[in-house]
Scaffold this active site. Structure first.
Site, PDB file in Angstrom:
ATOM      1  N   ALA A  70      69.114  73.464  24.123  1.00  0.00           N
ATOM      2  CA  ALA A  70      70.172  72.624  23.563  1.00  0.00           C
ATOM      3  C   ALA A  70      69.974  72.555  22.047  1.00  0.00           C
ATOM      4  CB  ALA A  70      70.069  71.233  24.171  1.00  0.00           C
ATOM      5  N   GLY A 109      67.648  74.300  27.845  1.00  0.00           N
ATOM      6  CA  GLY A 109      69.006  74.529  28.324  1.00  0.00           C
ATOM      7  C   GLY A 109      69.334  76.015  28.445  1.00  0.00           C
ATOM      8  N   GLU A 112      68.010  77.020  31.628  1.00  0.00           N
ATOM      9  CA  GLU A 112      68.838  76.364  32.658  1.00  0.00           C
ATOM     10  C   GLU A 112      70.139  77.137  32.871  1.00  0.00           C
ATOM     11  OE1 GLU A 112      68.531  72.457  30.747  1.00  0.00           O
ATOM     12  OE2 GLU A 112      67.700  71.689  32.623  1.00  0.00           O
ATOM     13  N   GLU A 132      61.176  70.900  27.261  1.00  0.00           N
ATOM     14  CA  GLU A 132      61.764  69.602  26.896  1.00  0.00           C
ATOM     15  C   GLU A 132      60.736  68.487  26.774  1.00  0.00           C
ATOM     16  OE1 GLU A 132      63.037  71.784  28.962  1.00  0.00           O
ATOM     17  OE2 GLU A 132      65.225  71.808  28.884  1.00  0.00           O
TER      18      GLU A 132
HETATM   19  C1  3H9 Z   1      67.075  71.071  25.889  1.00  0.00           C
HETATM   20  O1  3H9 Z   1      67.359  72.225  25.992  1.00  0.00           O
HETATM   21  C2  3H9 Z   1      67.641  69.985  26.767  1.00  0.00           C
HETATM   22  C3  3H9 Z   1      68.295  70.499  28.020  1.00  0.00           C
HETATM   23  O2  3H9 Z   1      67.382  70.577  29.082  1.00  0.00           O
HETATM   24  C4  3H9 Z   1      69.401  69.592  28.484  1.00  0.00           C
HETATM   25  C5  3H9 Z   1      70.520  69.381  27.532  1.00  0.00           C
HETATM   26  C6  3H9 Z   1      71.609  68.580  28.096  1.00  0.00           C
HETATM   27  N1  3H9 Z   1      67.998  73.241  18.184  1.00  0.00           N
HETATM   28  O3  3H9 Z   1      60.565  77.258  15.216  1.00  0.00           O
HETATM   29  P1  3H9 Z   1      61.230  78.159  14.231  1.00  0.00           P
HETATM   30  C7  3H9 Z   1      65.561  75.689  14.390  1.00  0.00           C
HETATM   31  S1  3H9 Z   1      66.040  70.525  24.667  1.00  0.00           S
HETATM   32  C8  3H9 Z   1      68.244  73.237  16.872  1.00  0.00           C
HETATM   33  O4  3H9 Z   1      60.786  78.081  12.831  1.00  0.00           O
HETATM   34  P2  3H9 Z   1      60.155  80.439  15.612  1.00  0.00           P
HETATM   35  C9  3H9 Z   1      64.286  75.219  13.699  1.00  0.00           C
HETATM   36  O5  3H9 Z   1      64.381  73.877  13.325  1.00  0.00           O
HETATM   37  C10 3H9 Z   1      65.653  71.991  23.756  1.00  0.00           C
HETATM   38  N2  3H9 Z   1      67.498  73.925  15.970  1.00  0.00           N
HETATM   39  O6  3H9 Z   1      61.215  79.677  14.707  1.00  0.00           O
HETATM   40  C11 3H9 Z   1      64.232  76.163  12.521  1.00  0.00           C
HETATM   41  O7  3H9 Z   1      65.140  75.670  11.558  1.00  0.00           O
HETATM   42  P3  3H9 Z   1      64.857  75.902  10.004  1.00  0.00           P
HETATM   43  C12 3H9 Z   1      64.648  72.837  24.442  1.00  0.00           C
HETATM   44  C13 3H9 Z   1      66.476  74.621  16.437  1.00  0.00           C
HETATM   45  O8  3H9 Z   1      60.620  81.813  15.718  1.00  0.00           O
HETATM   46  C14 3H9 Z   1      64.796  77.477  13.079  1.00  0.00           C
HETATM   47  O9  3H9 Z   1      65.541  77.105  14.249  1.00  0.00           O
HETATM   48  N3  3H9 Z   1      64.243  73.909  23.560  1.00  0.00           N
HETATM   49  C15 3H9 Z   1      66.159  74.672  17.799  1.00  0.00           C
HETATM   50  O10 3H9 Z   1      58.780  80.140  15.159  1.00  0.00           O
HETATM   51  C16 3H9 Z   1      63.734  78.473  13.481  1.00  0.00           C
HETATM   52  O11 3H9 Z   1      62.782  77.830  14.328  1.00  0.00           O
HETATM   53  C17 3H9 Z   1      63.201  73.801  22.710  1.00  0.00           C
HETATM   54  O12 3H9 Z   1      62.537  72.784  22.686  1.00  0.00           O
HETATM   55  C18 3H9 Z   1      66.973  73.937  18.693  1.00  0.00           C
HETATM   56  N4  3H9 Z   1      66.754  73.950  20.032  1.00  0.00           N
HETATM   57  O13 3H9 Z   1      60.270  79.738  17.046  1.00  0.00           O
HETATM   58  C19 3H9 Z   1      62.921  74.981  21.830  1.00  0.00           C
HETATM   59  N5  3H9 Z   1      65.064  75.459  17.973  1.00  0.00           N
HETATM   60  O14 3H9 Z   1      64.772  77.369   9.801  1.00  0.00           O
HETATM   61  C20 3H9 Z   1      62.547  74.531  20.457  1.00  0.00           C
HETATM   62  C21 3H9 Z   1      64.721  75.900  16.759  1.00  0.00           C
HETATM   63  O15 3H9 Z   1      65.977  75.206   9.341  1.00  0.00           O
HETATM   64  N6  3H9 Z   1      62.342  75.653  19.563  1.00  0.00           N
HETATM   65  N7  3H9 Z   1      65.562  75.394  15.821  1.00  0.00           N
HETATM   66  O16 3H9 Z   1      63.523  75.202   9.760  1.00  0.00           O
HETATM   67  C22 3H9 Z   1      61.211  76.378  19.541  1.00  0.00           C
HETATM   68  O17 3H9 Z   1      60.297  76.169  20.324  1.00  0.00           O
HETATM   69  C23 3H9 Z   1      61.093  77.440  18.495  1.00  0.00           C
HETATM   70  O18 3H9 Z   1      61.987  77.123  17.466  1.00  0.00           O
HETATM   71  C24 3H9 Z   1      61.403  78.878  18.989  1.00  0.00           C
HETATM   72  C25 3H9 Z   1      61.452  79.840  17.767  1.00  0.00           C
HETATM   73  C26 3H9 Z   1      60.284  79.307  19.952  1.00  0.00           C
HETATM   74  C27 3H9 Z   1      62.732  78.920  19.679  1.00  0.00           C
END
Ligand code: 3H9
Length: 700
Positions: A70, A109, A112, A132
């Site tokens: 999400a 998500g 999901e 999450e």
């Molecule tokens: C969910 O899904 C809830 C659902 O179950 C239900 C919903 C109803 N959203 O980490 P990085 C940004 S909860 C917005 O440096 P990497 C991050 O801030 C979600 N922005 O890269 C950064 O911005 P900036 C469950 C996001 O390659 C840029 O992307 N998912 C999101 O080292 C690059 O990120 C998670 O918890 C996001 N979801 O790692 C995944 N994710 O460049 C969370 C990232 O401006 N994300 N950004 O600083 C991660 O674990 C890592 O970002 C990922 C990439 C592994 C994806």
């Protein structure tokens, strides 16, 4: 292939290839499921269903990843339609096969969505997971109900409660991915879609798979709860994750989905969610250094040297080796080197025994570490980190030697935790290359790297150590140069108040318990005993002449040290020890009572609330001064230092965020009260007064 059309501008493109609709998510950098993506997927599926020439659909991520979850930036704001469950309903209502094609990280998500599709294919290098819980949440769109139906409740619990992703290959072994694609992912996904069409396979939905969630022994959940008791203490998310997976084994899926949604909103409304998402974004923001132009490129670090084979030096060397960087460990005596290498080997062996490291990885790391007694041997290293005795004279002597032997352009870093970087730099002719890299003990475990810029550290040197943090898988924060930098400077007031509270009426165990209940990994006295009380004693003796005669000073710790009670390593400190078991000690109690008397303090009952405020508000007040002086770039950097270096509970977001959540005005009022009662140490920081009186937080 037809020309791709953006169904919702720039979010999801639609094209048809050989009778298969291809929906490509285009929402860089990580294809988060923002409103436009959600609407785009629904629109694309509508189009695919309506087009008689389309036989199946593939959902794939554009760029570096499938959907990483999400859009976290939307959390805490009013939700916008369509919601994610609407997208999933649309997938399940498809009359044609839908295949998810997974690369990069299919998380939250995103996973999901994939679990709702009829089939999943993926490339070897990808990962899937439900992280999450790390954001104070649980999967809120069926993850807790669908994943157990695919992989069974035990594996689902492991994945959902830890939040850790698994490689696609493992997911395929577990049945969560139907086929691993070798070669181009889209081609593989199209071939798979054509195959299911050709074979006229009935559409298969995870919601209908009930075998793995039937007749599950309830003891699984009771045992799981027990197993996370210590680690998940104080958190809400992990417990709700277990509740939700348990429900998957008890209720029909639609009822389970409703219950999951209820838990999701409970977590969403909790301050823990806000705190953990603050931590997520703060960690990333900390890497951005204002004024450091993008043109400044970090120097490549391909080799390293570490001075001092003690606990810190050894731990730092392990960091380099773990990152695949050859590292030379230098110490003056062969005995120190042998001891240091022995400790490193023992630490690795423990990891192997615990199963957190493979033997081959240990062998590889050990091969990357070499030892020397000669400065000339380390001259060609790209970076040298000094971790010798914490005394200015010793440090300056060592930097003078480094200046002579290190190749031009090498980064000369010091691991000092308090000393003046600029003074250290004066012993070289290249202050531009000198910088602080403050690791935290145990350095091979703790995630924080507090980089400290000197007045003359060059932008390139700063960029290099910030990039180094990433290379070493650390969380880096950049601090300015002052006594104790960010972390230890703040700690001063915390420890001072903990010791004053002893004299005013508390026992060490009461203070430790109150702060551990607050969420700290360890209270100040158990921590002191673990770290060794002699270190602080030596520093206090060294600075005694600077202390005004009339200043309040607690002698309890000094008196313990005078008795040779240095903490765990001597079997006694603020507690006595049997192994690691801390026991209250009447000797300590007597010393505390004597000191109260000597100070003329009448002991009183002290509440846990006061203990928390007295120990934690100095962090906030000093943090405000640190911010005001520009030692920290932003308040969230201070939070990151405390979350990753000092065991501050992540569900409180760090001291500065925590104070904002209480309200800076309320914090200020309490600090003013303490100022009146306890005097000058509690002088409120100007910035705190300014922000609180303006009704603002730290930022705006
Ligand atoms: C969910 O899904 C809830 C659902 O179950 C239900 C919903 C109803 N959203 O980490 P990085 C940004 S909860 C917005 O440096 P990497 C991050 O801030 C979600 N922005 O890269 C950064 O911005 P900036 C469950 C996001 O390659 C840029 O992307 N998912 C999101 O080292 C690059 O990120 C998670 O918890 C996001 N979801 O790692 C995944 N994710 O460049 C969370 C990232 O401006 N994300 N950004 O600083 C991660 O674990 C890592 O970002 C990922 C990439 C592994 C994806």
């Amino acid at each position: 292939m037809s020309e791709p059309v953006a169904v919702t501008p720039n979010a999801v493109s639609y094209a048809v290839r050989d009778g298969i609709a291809v929906l490509t998510i285009e929402n860089p950098p990580v294809n988060a499921l923002g409103q436009a993506v959600r609407a785009g997927i629904i629109a694309g599926l509508d189009q695919a269903d309506a087009d008689a020439s389309v036989q199946a659909a593939v959902i794939i991520g554009g760029g570096r990843t499938f959907i990483a979850g999400a859009d976290i930036k939307e959390f805490g704001k009013p939700p916008t339609q369509p919601y994610l469950p609407d997208v999933l309903k649309r997938i399940e209502a498809m009359t044609k096969p839908v295949v998810a094609a997974l690369h990069g990280t299919a998380l939250g998500g995103g996973f999901e969505v994939a679990l709702t599709c009829h089939w999943r294919v993926g490339i070897d290098s990808g990962q899937v997971g439900l992280p999450e819980v790390k954001l104070g949440l649980l999967p809120g769109s069926g993850g807790t109900q669908r994943l157990p139906r695919v992989v069974g409740p035990k594996v689902a619990l492991d994945m959902i409660v830890s939040g850790n992703p698994i490689p696609n290959k493992k997911a395929a072994e577990l049945g969560a991915i139907d086929e691993i694609v070798n070669g181009d992912l889209l081609d593989g996904a199209l071939a798979f879609a054509k195959k299911v069409v050709a074979e006229k396979r009935p559409l298969r939905l995870v919601r209908d798979m009930n075998d793995k969630v039937s007749n599950v022994d309830p003891a699984l959940f009771a045992d799981y709860r027990k197993s996370i008791e210590k680690k998940a203490k104080g958190f809400l998310g992990p417990w709700r994750c277990i509740d939700a997976v348990e429900i998957a084994t008890k209720l029909p899926i639609d009822d389970g989905l409703l219950k999951e949604r209820e838990f999701f909103f409970e977590c969403m409304a909790s301050p823990q969610r806000a705190a953990q998402i603050h931590a997520f974004f703060s960690e990333r923001e900390a890497t951005k250094i204002p004024g450091l132009s993008e043109d400044v490129k970090p120097k490549p670090i391909k080799s390293a040297a570490v001075l001092g084979a003690g606990t810190m030096g050894g731990g730092i060397a392990m960091n380099f080796a773990n990152a695949g960087i050859p590292v030379k460990l230098l110490d003056v005596s062969q005995e120190a080197l042998s001891k240091g290498l022995g400790t490193i080997e023992k630490n690795y062996a423990t990891s192997v025994a615990r199963g957190s490291m493979k033997q081959e990885a240990m062998d590889r790391a050990m091969k990357l570490i070499s030892a020397t007694q000669h400065f000339e041997d380390i001259g060609d290293a790209d970076i040298v980190v000094e971790a010798v005795f914490e005394e200015m004279g010793v440090k300056k002597d060592v930097f003078g030697k480094l200046d002579k032997v290190m190749k031009p352009g090498a980064v000369l870093a010091t691991n000092t935790s308090t000393l003046d970087i600029d003074e250290i730099a004066t012993s070289t002719k290249r202050p531009q290359d000198v910088i602080g890299t403050h690791f935290f003990s145990p350095a091979n475990v703790m995630k924080l790297l507090e980089n400290v810029r000197g007045a003359k550290s060059s932008p390139e040197t700063i960029a290099t150590v910030m990039a180094l943090g990433k290379q070493l898988k650390k969380v880096s924060v950049l601090a300015g140069n002052c006594d104790g930098f960010i972390g230890n400077r703040m700690l001063h007031g915390y420890l001072r108040e903990a010791n004053f509270l002893l004299e005013e009426g508390c026992s060490p165990e009461q203070i430790d318990r109150a702060l551990e209940e607050f969420g700290l990994a360890m209270g100040p006295f158990r921590m002191g005993d673990l770290a060794g009380l002699d270190v602080g004693w030596r520093i206090r003796k060294g600075k005694a002449h600077l202390r005004p005669k009339d200043e309040r000073y607690s002698r309890v710790a000094d008196r313990l040290c005078e008795l040779g009670r240095f903490g765990q390593k001597t079997g006694a400190g603020f507690y006595t020890y049997e192994g690691r078991d801390a026991r209250p000690d009447p000797v300590v109690k007597d010393i505390i009572l004597e000191e109260s008397k000597a100070q003329g303090i009448e002991r009183r009952e002290i509440s846990d609330e006061e203990i928390v405020q007295r120990c934690m508000y100095p962090l906030v007040n000093e943090g405000a001064k640190i911010l005001e002086e520009g030692i920290a770039i932003r308040s969230s950097d201070i939070d990151i230092v405390y979350l990753f270096g000092y065991g501050f509970p992540v569900y409180r977001g760090g001291p500065m965020f925590w104070a904002e959540q209480i309200g800076l005005d309320k914090v200020l009022a309490t600090i003013r009260g303490f100022h009146k009662t306890h005097g000058k140490f509690w002088e409120p920081a100007k910035l705190l007064v300014q922000r609180a009186e303006a009704g603002k937080g730290w930022k705006g």
